[in-house]
Design an enzyme around this catalytic site. Sequence first.
Site, short mmCIF file in Angstrom:
data_model
loop_
_atom_site.label_atom_id
_atom_site.label_comp_id
_atom_site.label_asym_id
_atom_site.label_seq_id
_atom_site.Cartn_x
_atom_site.Cartn_y
_atom_site.Cartn_z
N GLU A 1 -21.07 7.79 -58.28
CA GLU A 1 -19.71 8.06 -58.75
C GLU A 1 -18.78 6.93 -58.30
OE1 GLU A 1 -19.61 12.96 -58.78
OE2 GLU A 1 -18.38 11.87 -57.33
N CYS A 2 -18.11 6.32 -59.25
CA CYS A 2 -17.06 5.34 -58.99
C CYS A 2 -17.56 4.17 -58.14
CB CYS A 2 -15.84 6.02 -58.35
SG CYS A 2 -14.31 5.07 -58.52
N ALA A 3 -17.37 4.19 -56.83
CA ALA A 3 -17.85 3.10 -55.99
C ALA A 3 -19.35 2.91 -56.15
CB ALA A 3 -17.50 3.37 -54.53
#
Length: 451
Positions: free
Chosen positions: A341-343
Amino acid sequence: MVSTPWALPRLVVAAPASGHGKTTVATGLLAALRRRGLTVSPHKVGPDYIDPGYHALAAGREGRNLDPFLVGAERIAPLLRHGASVPTPADIAVVEGVMGLHDGAVGRRDYASTAHVARLIDAPVLLVLDTTAQGRSAAALTLGMAAFDPAVRIGGVILNRVGSPRHESLLRDALAEVGVPVLGAVTRVVEVAAPARHLGLVPVAERAPESLAIVTALAELVEATVDLDAVLDLARTAPPLTGPAWDPVAAVGGPADAERPLVALAGGPAFTFSYAETAELLTAAGADVVTVDPLRDPALPSGTRAVVIGGGFPEAYAEALAGNATLRAELADFDGPIVAECAGLLYLGRSLDGVPMCGRLDLTARMTGRLTLGYREALAATDSPVARAGEQVRGHEFHRTTTDPRHGEASAWRWDDAEHGFVSGRVHASYLHTHWAGHPDAARRLVEACR
């Protein structure tokens, strides 16, 4: 499920708007009450990951989120009771609000607002007021905040950024006129500030010694300026919690097999964005969960069958992440499920701002000047280790980066008539942050995928 009522003292720290000092007061209260010998349970309204880190440092136990949009309104009181029960029952729960008291999800009135959560957990509100350039108007503002929703009970006020003893006296007199007690007054000269950057406060894990010093200073600030006995009295006015606690085992249906696959959960300073319930649900589904720090650990733990890489600030640690070449190479070749997720999405790409990353996904990422922020209602676009195609999930975005391409040939999600994220083999990666208490089937599917 029958549940014994629990008279858990609790209160919500709220404000008319962002920037009034909610985090200062909430973190200081948690630390000051703990210094009194109380077991304090910290909570945060909304999806934010950073404030709960400061809460956890102050309280000495996990900071947990209460977000109706992400998990459903029906789970808020059960999640509060769960969080206040583990690892030991708390003496008091302190809940920090989000934005202004009545500000909810865009287009949904006050849904997922601090006021909404205060109603769901039946807790009194302690209102923090930035009194800069205000006199008697502070009383009018407080009265308006209370009258706007009579179901939300404002039980007291903390005056913040008070200019002088005369200013404080004027404010106290005005609030007495409207019948709202003042439980504390913090002057401008003693305010404590934590360092911030492009997405808010710097996470605790990145500045452990400095963060501890800030929390200690906040505890001393609250002890010197707030009537803690009055705060405790206010928290004790909350009625007993009558419903059952949220149970991760019940949420996933329990482990389906005696085998316990090992799931590595990314942590450390670069990957601080993770909800406590993620590890609890994976454990309940039958996994053994271990934390791996991509900045320092040269390899995944022996026997790892799946990897979960949450959010954080890889852009602040790009060179150090690149320097751990052995782990990057292992993740590039890892044949088990990976959820990012994201990072985590950025870390799995070829590069971030020109610095080499894992190369597991054929994308490049870079920082931009644009903040992408908001709740999302997403449909799973492709079958993956965490979702079935067509499944609806609620999540949120919070980043200043972009990827090229924006999505893969097989995308992870679809919302606003657009494709988002990547599904590549057994990898599921996107910008969408999700709270698995809202869709616990993700944990069960991931553990099953390990087998």
